[in-house]
Scaffold this motif. Structure first.
Motif, PDB file in Angstrom:
ATOM      1  N   VAL A   1      56.676  12.976  40.629  1.00 36.92           N
ATOM      2  CA  VAL A   1      56.375  14.390  40.764  1.00 36.92           C
ATOM      3  C   VAL A   1      57.393  15.133  41.631  1.00 36.92           C
ATOM      4  CG1 VAL A   1      54.826  16.379  41.108  1.00 36.92           C
ATOM      5  CG2 VAL A   1      53.705  14.141  40.198  1.00 36.92           C
TER       6      VAL A   1
ATOM      7  N   LEU B   1      51.791  25.359  31.677  1.00 40.30           N
ATOM      8  CA  LEU B   1      51.525  24.179  32.702  1.00 40.30           C
ATOM      9  C   LEU B   1      49.916  24.352  33.016  1.00 40.30           C
ATOM     10  CD1 LEU B   1      52.711  21.938  34.155  1.00 40.30           C
ATOM     11  CD2 LEU B   1      53.188  23.337  36.004  1.00 40.30           C
TER      12      LEU B   1
ATOM     13  N   ALA C   1      49.609  17.562  31.824  1.00 40.13           N
ATOM     14  CA  ALA C   1      50.369  17.024  33.122  1.00 40.13           C
ATOM     15  C   ALA C   1      49.412  16.231  34.019  1.00 40.13           C
ATOM     16  CB  ALA C   1      50.784  18.432  33.647  1.00 40.13           C
ATOM     17  N   LEU C   2      48.248  16.567  34.284  1.00 40.78           N
ATOM     18  CA  LEU C   2      47.630  15.731  35.291  1.00 40.78           C
ATOM     19  C   LEU C   2      47.427  14.167  34.688  1.00 40.78           C
ATOM     20  CD1 LEU C   2      44.700  18.109  36.543  1.00 40.78           C
ATOM     21  CD2 LEU C   2      46.355  16.809  37.931  1.00 40.78           C
TER      22      LEU C   2
ATOM     23  N   SER D   1      47.300  21.552  31.325  1.00 40.32           N
ATOM     24  CA  SER D   1      47.132  20.849  32.774  1.00 40.32           C
ATOM     25  C   SER D   1      46.611  19.438  32.493  1.00 40.32           C
ATOM     26  CB  SER D   1      46.231  21.758  33.557  1.00 40.32           C
ATOM     27  OG  SER D   1      45.066  22.064  33.024  1.00 40.32           O
TER      28      SER D   1
ATOM     29  N   ALA E   1      52.903  23.609  40.202  1.00 45.23           N
ATOM     30  CA  ALA E   1      52.505  25.135  39.814  1.00 45.23           C
ATOM     31  C   ALA E   1      53.352  26.208  40.758  1.00 45.23           C
ATOM     32  CB  ALA E   1      51.105  25.287  39.734  1.00 45.23           C
TER      33      ALA E   1
ATOM     34  N   ALA F   1      49.002  28.046  35.899  1.00 45.36           N
ATOM     35  CA  ALA F   1      49.033  26.637  36.560  1.00 45.36           C
ATOM     36  C   ALA F   1      48.563  26.726  38.065  1.00 45.36           C
ATOM     37  CB  ALA F   1      50.553  26.122  36.736  1.00 45.36           C
TER      38      ALA F   1
ATOM     39  N   TYR G   1      49.983  18.835  41.871  1.00 47.79           N
ATOM     40  CA  TYR G   1      49.830  19.842  40.861  1.00 47.79           C
ATOM     41  C   TYR G   1      50.071  21.313  41.270  1.00 47.79           C
ATOM     42  CZ  TYR G   1      48.493  22.088  36.474  1.00 47.79           C
ATOM     43  OH  TYR G   1      48.605  22.488  35.278  1.00 47.79           O
ATOM     44  N   TYR G   2      49.589  21.400  42.443  1.00 47.46           N
ATOM     45  CA  TYR G   2      49.981  22.680  43.053  1.00 47.46           C
ATOM     46  C   TYR G   2      51.159  22.731  43.475  1.00 47.46           C
ATOM     47  CZ  TYR G   2      48.166  26.974  45.550  1.00 47.46           C
ATOM     48  OH  TYR G   2      47.788  28.223  45.913  1.00 47.46           O
TER      49      TYR G   2
ATOM     50  N   SER H   1      50.722  12.333  35.484  1.00 49.37           N
ATOM     51  CA  SER H   1      51.077  11.875  36.886  1.00 49.37           C
ATOM     52  C   SER H   1      49.983  11.116  37.382  1.00 49.37           C
ATOM     53  CB  SER H   1      50.605  13.447  37.942  1.00 49.37           C
ATOM     54  OG  SER H   1      49.623  13.603  38.063  1.00 49.37           O
TER      55      SER H   1
ATOM     56  N   GLY I   1      45.741  24.530  40.061  1.00 42.41           N
ATOM     57  CA  GLY I   1      46.121  23.783  41.561  1.00 42.41           C
ATOM     58  C   GLY I   1      44.979  24.409  42.528  1.00 42.41           C
TER      59      GLY I   1
ATOM     60  N   PRO J   1      46.080  14.654  43.359  1.00 40.81           N
ATOM     61  CA  PRO J   1      46.551  15.599  42.092  1.00 40.81           C
ATOM     62  C   PRO J   1      46.397  16.897  42.754  1.00 40.81           C
ATOM     63  CG  PRO J   1      44.171  14.412  41.997  1.00 40.81           C
ATOM     64  CD  PRO J   1      45.132  13.644  43.189  1.00 40.81           C
TER      65      PRO J   1
END
Lengths: 495, 458, 535
Positions: free
Chosen positions: B74, B447, B454-455, B451, B324, B375, B320-321, B458, B379, B316
């Motif tokens: 990431v 995003l 994306a999540l 999500s 974003a 996003a 993720y944050y 990852s 997050g 995550p």
């Protein structure tokens, strides 16, 4: 089908920049009517049975088990219908608008999607997404089309309700973490309520969820964002804010707080009763002292929403009579619909008054009935509907709430219920005061400016009041749909 | 021991691009130097592609110090992606500048340092990465050679130097305690070391990454640099180095779990977000406002870092944050670049003049607030979840209150957009920056809505 | 009830569906409601014919018909929900009709008073419905008496309050005085024959409930008897004819309420019907005099018959029915009060009769008004047959009591007409200052509470919210100053120590860097402390 219903307005809103300016209001109206027809079709298909129809469950964020899960049942359908009706009404009412018409229509269509989505959501995260977006949308409505001190009111509205939404989010995350396995799906959470063995955490979660929803509802003492927001919002905005968005709070109580946290709800039912009672009486009394008619109607909303909280509190008394608790929940849901219709109409009427005279001050009017007889008649019907005259929807709702709350048969519910009955007297007094000062009597300072309702205004107002009359005279249309849901909710709370 | 250079292929792509760019820049006439930008962008795209492929492979450890795991994946993707956006932004700014090619090269090198910062699990590599990420950034900050730029660069450098030295001290101390610099060794060493020594060492070590992250106490440079440096550089230094810093912080916390980590970082987080928000309240300069906003975002980002190892949601949430935040922040800076104005009043009526740009700004700012479905919202949900699950409910409440407070200053920027412009017409917004802004805004929404994908990836 | 009548009318079974799922409700026409329906229909026809001749418009007729429908629902409702629906709509129509001339603020105010007073009492019925659900698990009127112990008493209390309010019994009587602001046809239907008797009707219908509690029957009896007596005195003191009639209505309904309390249901019903005919007749006559500013022979004769009937002069209707009521009263104290009230009724009827002796211009009165007057006069005179054994009641009045009462009535009327002067004490003229008491005791405090709460809401509740917001902004200002410009003493001290580093800075602005350093150092030190404590 349901997804189409939810996102059709948004799709049209996105296409609206390509529509010629003259056609914008009619496009808006057309979509609203189509929405209305679709919701009516869904209602017809769902019928009066229990259970959930039109369910769609798609994976959204599988790693936290949040999904795009929507469906309709006896609780969502009346509110979806209310949403569709009120937005269509606003479209009709705004036909003559000239200020930034396209943006206004886009924002309202966006809000329609948001409201429909919220009432159909069966996933906590999805619910929250719509909950939060409704705040953003309404903020811009107040900011851009409001009057007087709109920036300040809009900011207060945003900050206050946004705070509520974040508290709600914390509560939702609490529910997610409390469930085993972790999930945001309401249906699963309902099946196995979280926090089975830890009442303390359940209480804290209920506090968060309850506080978040209480701000939105609003109940005393979290209501002070409401009067300025209403006063400075445009008429259609107020109608939607009071008619649809306040319901999000109480809808959340019925949909989320009660079935998902039954133990905690039962334990703190007295708190709900008292909060409801205080809102009823406090809202009514403060409304009685208002001179600004929009503020006055705003405070009656506090009063009316208080009845709902009261009834839902009574439903938490598992020791009480089951049929009475069902009656209370049915009454609460009926009240949501009734308040939406009637208060929506009242705010539109306030809008007419402001449109003509530029003021909401009831002391500066009088004898409007001479210059605007149709307007006066509509005000009278709306006022009596709001004060709970039988034959109109408010009575059916409030009667069920009183009968159900008192009828639950415990000392607490009987006492609070009986005290709450006083609310109808104060409401009657305040609406008679409005009628006396604005509609009847001798002409006041601003009366010469008031002309009668125009055709679009009439076309917007009459359906609202007609529906209120329909529910008041033939409530079974609505109640038969709600009844299975209330039975289910009462059973869920009682387990 | 695995010493296969192919495991570092994404980094190598970018490095090659940087070197090629530098060499090419020596021979290209000034008006053709934009080719360097193309080379650098190509290198980043290649790096992104290779990183994407690498992300599908199992975790491994390269050179005993470079962990290739989801955190690194990431970090790579977000760093390269946002660097790509910044390069596009910078291309418009430094066009035909005498040192155009150096500018791109410095950005790339700093980005490389950032990736290394996030990927390493060895204190010594951490220090080296810190220097690699910092030094080009100092030069970039002073790139404009004007008074505010020079001042900003100097402040940036001085703060970085001090905290870097402190960090080195911390590394020394921890080396003494753990008899090694690799995280697994440290973890064992912490178990039977004096808590006080570990505490001093950890705090001293934190000074470096906190400086890069722009969190308290290393946040002082942020407003000065953001205001003084060229806007594209400001976008870079408030976005990219943070990614590596937070990855490094998270990795350190998760892999060594020193005693008191959660409370220590939670306190830093609470102070950082509160300070950043409060200071942003009265700003009339949008760049200073954004600077403080990045400080407060750093505070939110520290919340899951604090919960490292305490909950499954922490990882995550951080990753993720970060993604974003990077997208949204670059988007906001891109609007500043496109509009070319630093004062709030300059944004009056932007929505009317260029609706897409205005809408992008609204989306980015509401995104920074954490409004769904952008996003940052997802997050934030993960961040709140991590705090609650990690047993720090108070931190979640502080974060929630701060989020509400932050609405106030973001709205101060949004409101003028809807106004009616009076006076002389403003210049047309820059094309490239506008495109970046719109792309970033769209990405931020996509995003958020997507999500799930994306999540899961990852 | 006579078997013959029961055979004719029978009972219409309640509708299965009901308004609310699970709580069956419906309309029932039984022995009691059929009489009320017929009375309502007859008076309605008479009043509407009269009003048509007076040229009332669409709004009037719509409201009157709505009212009649509501009254019909009220008297045929088999459960509390439908009863309350009709009951409340009657109140609202009463409001709209009293305020018929809406441009006059005083009339609107009267309408407000009337509606709010009755609604205040109606709260009892709302609560009673809740208590009924709790105690009897039913909203059916027939089931109320079977409710469990505490609930049964609560239901009775609620019902009694609502009934006394609607029927303008003490202490709610004052609203009927206010109701006289409405047009005469309205008074003739709503405030004499129909709406005001609804309370008495409800008590008559719920006689089993009153019996079951015991105390409620006694309370109701005394409330009725005292109203009959005291409002009789009020009526006697009135100078305005409509006010006199209004007070006399309260007093006469007092007899019906007394009948309900004492168990003389048949007598009460008969009195209710006969009184309806007589009183609407009197109001319509008063209406002719008021609107036409003159009189007509038919009107005079009709009024005379009505007034004499009201006085209880034999053999006219009210003489029979009132005696049937009194015959059913067991307690001698109640009987004494009732008897005194009966004498008073003769006195105020006599005072009303005096009106006929005033000189008045002869004016034409249309046939459409004369016919209803004549019809009502005949009915008012002859409806005494209802009281005869076998028609409505099985037992007739006691012969000697009736004779005595008749004699007293004749004597009293004679005295009043001869003397032409009666005492008019202020307390009676002003209806015991009941309205003023309600104003001072309920309305003004209510408004004071409202205003106080509104201020509280603005200053304290909203003030707290605003205060938090202000506090936030103030802290923000502080934070900005601290961070950007100044530092406090401690940090400053450390800062001086670090000033050496500042020499590196060429530019004066960068003088701040040493402060940054100092602050960073302090924060790091604090963090070490935190880490040590937490670790």
């Amino acid at each position: 089908m349901l997804t189409l219903v939810i996102f059709l307005p948004l799709a049209v809103a996105l296409a609206l920049p390509g529509v010629p300016r003259r056609a914008v209001p009619w496009t808006w109206l057309g979509v609203s009517v189509v929405e209305l027809a679709l919701v009516a079709a869904m209602w017809a298909a769902h019928g009066t049975g229990g259970g959930t129809s039109f369910e769609t469950d798609a994976r959204w964020i599988p790693s936290v088990r949040a999904g795009y899960h929507v469906g309709v049942d006896g609780l969502s359908l009346p509110l979806l219908a209310l949403t569709a009706v009120l937005f269509a009404t606003c479209a009709v009412y705004s036909l003559r608008n000239t200020h930034r018409v396209r943006a206004f229509a886009m924002l309202f269509l966006f809000l329609e999607t948001v409201c429909l989505g919220l009432f159909a959501a069966l996933d906590l995260l999805l619910f929250f997404v719509f909950f939060d977006l409704s705040i953003v949308g309404m903020y811009f409505v107040i900011l851009l089309w409001g009057h007087e001190d709109r920036a300040r009111s809009a900011l207060k509205f945003f900050l206050y309700t946004f705070l509520g939404s974040l508290v709600l989010l914390l509560g939702f995350i609490g529910l997610y973490l409390g469930a085993d396995p972790h999930t945001f799906d309401m249906v699963e959470l309902t099946r196995t309520p979280p926090f089975a063995g830890s009442p303390g955490l359940a209480g804290l979660t209920l506090l968060a969820v309850g506080a978040g929803l209480a701000i939105k509802t609003p109940v005393v003492p979290f209501h002070t964002w409401l009067p300025p927001a209403h006063t400075d919002a445009p008429a259609a905005g107020s109608a939607v804010l009071a008619g649809v968005m306040l319901k999000m709070g109480t809808y959340g109580l019925v949909r989320i707080a009660m079935p998902l946290l039954p133990d905690a709800w039962r334990r703190y039912a007295l708190v709900m009763l008292v909060v409801g009672l205080v809102s009823v009486l406090y809202g009514a009394f403060v409304a009685l002292a208002q001179d600004n008619v929009k503020r006055l109607v705003a405070y009656t909303s506090v009063n009316h929403m208080g009845y709902i909280v009261l009834a839902l509190g009574a439903a938490g008394y598992a020791a009480g009579d089951t049929d009475a608790r069902r009656l209370a929940v049915t009454g609460a849901v009926t009240q949501m619909v009734s308040h939406g219709l009637v208060t929506g109409a009242l705010f539109l009427l306030c809008g007419v008054l402001h449109d003509r005279a530029g003021s909401y001050d009831i002391g500066r009017f009088g004898g409007v009935a001479r210059r605007a007889p149709v307007f006066a008649g509509l005000v009278a019907v709306a006022a009596f509907a709001s004060l709970g005259l039988p034959g109109l929807s408010g009575f059916i709702a409030e009667f069920q709430i009183f009968a159900g709350t008192i009828g639950t048969g415990t000392a607490a519910t009987a006492v609070t219920g009986a005290l709450a009955v006083a609310g109808i007297l104060v409401t009657a007094a305040l609406f008679l005061r409005v009628l006396h000062l604005v509609v009847l009597g001798q002409p006041g300072e601003l009366t010469p400016r008031v002309t009668d309702v125009r055709r679009p205004e009439l076309a917007a107002l009459v359906p609202l009041l007609a529906l209120s009359l329909l529910i008041g005279v033939a409530p079974r249309v609505l109640l038969d749909t709600i009844e299975p849901l209330s039975a289910a909710v009462v059973a869920l709370v009682g387990r | 021991m695995n010493e296969n250079p192919a495991d570092l292929a994404p980094e190598l792509c970018v490095l090659i691009a940087a070197v090629l760019g530098l060499v090419n820049g020596l021979f290209l006439p000034r008006t053709r130097q934009w080719r360097v930008a193309v080379i650098c962008a190509a290198g980043l795209v290649a790096g992104l592609a290779v990183a994407g492929v690498a992300a599908t492979r199992p975790d491994l450890m390269a050179f005993d110090a470079f962990e290739i795991d989801p955190v690194t994946h990431v970090t790579r993707i977000v760093v390269f992606g946002s660097t790509l956006l910044v390069v596009i932004l910078a291309a418009g700014q430094v066009r035909d500048h005498p040192r155009e090619s150096e500018h791109y090269t410095l950005i790339l090198l700093s980005a490389l340092g950032t990736v290394a910062l996030g990927a390493t699990s060895d204190l010594l590599v951490l220090v080296a990465a810190y220097l690699l990420a910092s030094i080009p950034a100092y030069a970039l900050a002073g790139f404009g050679k004007d008074a505010p730029g020079t001042e900003a660069a100097l402040k940036y450098y001085l703060m970085g130097a001090l905290l870097g030295v402190v960090m080195l001290g911390g590394v020394t101390l921890l080396f003494g305690v753990g008899r090694g610099t690799a995280y697994p060794m440290l973890r064992e060493g912490f178990a039977d070391a004096s808590p006080a020594v570990v505490a001093v060492g950890v705090v001293a070590l934190l000074a470096g990454p906190l400086f890069k992250a722009g969190a308290v106490p290393g946040h002082f440079w942020v407003p000065d640099v953001t205001e003084g440096a060229p806007p594209a550089v400001a976008a870079f230094v408030t976005t990219v180095p943070k990614i590596g810093a937070f990855a490094a912080l998270y990795r350190f916390g998760a892999e060594t779990s020193p005693g008191g980590w959660a409370v220590l970082v939670a306190v830093i987080a609470a102070v950082t977000m509160t300070l950043g928000n409060l200071a942003a309240f009265g700003q009339d300069n949008v760049r200073r406002l954004l600077a403080y906003s990045t400080v407060s975002q750093a505070g939110y980002l520290l919340v899951p870092v604090a919960m490292a190892g305490r909950t499954d949601l922490a990882e995550p949430a951080v990753l993720y944050y970060l993604a974003a935040y990077a997208v949204t922040n670059v988007g906001a800076f891109a609007v500043v670049l496109a509009a070319g104005r630093d004062d709030l009043a300059g944004y009056t009526g932007l929505l009317r003049r260029s609706p897409l740009l205005g809408l992008s700004l609204v989306v980015c700012l509401l995104g920074l607030v954490g409004t769904p479905p952008t996003a940052v919202f997802v997050g934030k949900v993960l961040m709140f979840g991590a705090a609650l699950d990690g047993g720090h409910a108070w931190l979640a409440v502080v974060a929630a209150v701060n989020t509400v407070a932050s609405v106030f200053y973001y709205l101060r920027w949004i409101i003028p957009l809807f106004g009616r412009r009076t006076g002389r017409p403003a210049p047309r917004p820059a094309r490239g920056a506008s495109t970046v802004a719109v792309v970033a805004a769209v990405l931020s929404v996509l995003l958020g809505v997507g999500s799930g994908i994306a999540l899961t990836a990852s | 009830m006579s078997a013959a009548l029961r055979g004719v009318w029978g009972v219409v079974p309640p509708q299965k569906a009901g308004m609310i799922p699970g709580w069956g409700s419906g309309l029932v026409v039984d022995e009691l409601s059929v009489f009320l329906l017929v009375t309502l229909a007859v008076v309605l026809v008479a009043v509407l014919a009269y009003a048509w001749a007076d040229g009332y418009g669409v709004r009037f007729h719509a409201l009157m018909l709505l009212f009649a429908a509501a009254m019909a629902v009220t008297v045929t409702a088999s459960d509390l929900l439908l009863l309350l629906m009709g009951w409340e709509v009657m109140g609202a129509m009463s409001y709209a009709l009293i305020g018929y001339v809406w441009s006059d603020p005083e009339r609107v105010r009267s309408a407000d008073v009337a509606f709010l007073t009755t609604r205040a009492a109606d709260m009892g019925l709302y609560a009673a419905a809740g208590f009924a659900v709790a105690g009897a698990h039913s909203l059916k009127l027939d089931d109320l008496a079977t409710a469990n112990a505490p609930w049964r008493d609560l239901i009775a209390a609620g019902v009694v309050v609502a009934a006394l309010g609607k029927s303008a019994q003490l202490p709610f009587s004052f609203w009927l005085s206010r109701a006289m602001a409405g047009p005469s046809p309205v008074s003739a239907l709503l405030h004499s024959a129909a709406m005001v008797v609804a309370g008495a009707y409800l008590l008559l219908r719920l006689r089993p409930l009153l019996d079951a509690t015991g105390w409620a029957a006694t309370t109701v009896s005394w409330a009725g008897a005292l109203t009959a007596l005291l409002l009789g005195a009020v009526a006697l003191a009135q100078r305005d004819l409509k006010q006199l009639l209004a007070a006399s209505t309260c007093a006469q309904i007092g007899f019906m309420v007394l009948a309900a309390g004492a168990g003389a249901v048949d007598g009460g019903t008969a009195h209710l019907i006969a009184h309806a005919a007589v009183k609407s007749l009197l109001f319509l006559c008063a209406g002719v005099w008021l609107t036409r500013r003159g009189t007509h022979r038919v009107v005079d004769v009709a009024f005379g018959i009505g007034a004499v009937a009201l006085a209880g002069v034999p053999p006219l209707s009210l003489w029979v029915t009132k005696d049937e009521v009194l015959a059913g009263v067991g307690s001698s104290a109640l009987l004494a009060v009732g008897f005194a009230a009966s004498v008073l009724s003769a006195a105020y009827a006599g005072k009303a009769l005096l009106r006929l002796f005033q000189a008045a211009e002869r004016v034409p009165v249309p046939l459409a008004q004369r016919i209803p007057l004549a019809g009502l006069a005949v009915a008012g005179a002859g409806l005494g047959v209802l009281g005869l054994p076998g028609i409505l009641g099985e037992a007739g009045p006691v012969a000697w009591e009736s004779a005595l009462a008749g004699a007293f009535a004749v004597l009293t009327v004679g005295v009043v007409v001869a003397v032409r002067r009666v005492p008019e004490p202020a307390w009676a003229l002003r209806w015991f200052w009941l309205e003023r008491a309600a104003l001072a005791g309920v309305v003004r405090p209510g408004f004071a509470v409202a205003r106080a709460l509104a201020r509280f809401d603005d200053r304290v509740v909203d003030g707290a919210v605003e205060g938090v917001a202000r506090g936030g902004r103030w802290t923000a200002g502080l934070a900005r100053r601290r961070v950007e410009l100044r530092v406090d003493g401690l940090v400053g001290a450390v800062g001086r120590a670090a000033r050496g580093l500042a020499a590196l800075a060429r530019r004066p602005q960068t003088g701040q860097v040493h402060l940054y350093f100092a602050q960073a150092a302090v924060v790091l030190a604090v963090l070490v402390l935190v880490a040590v404590l937490a670790g």
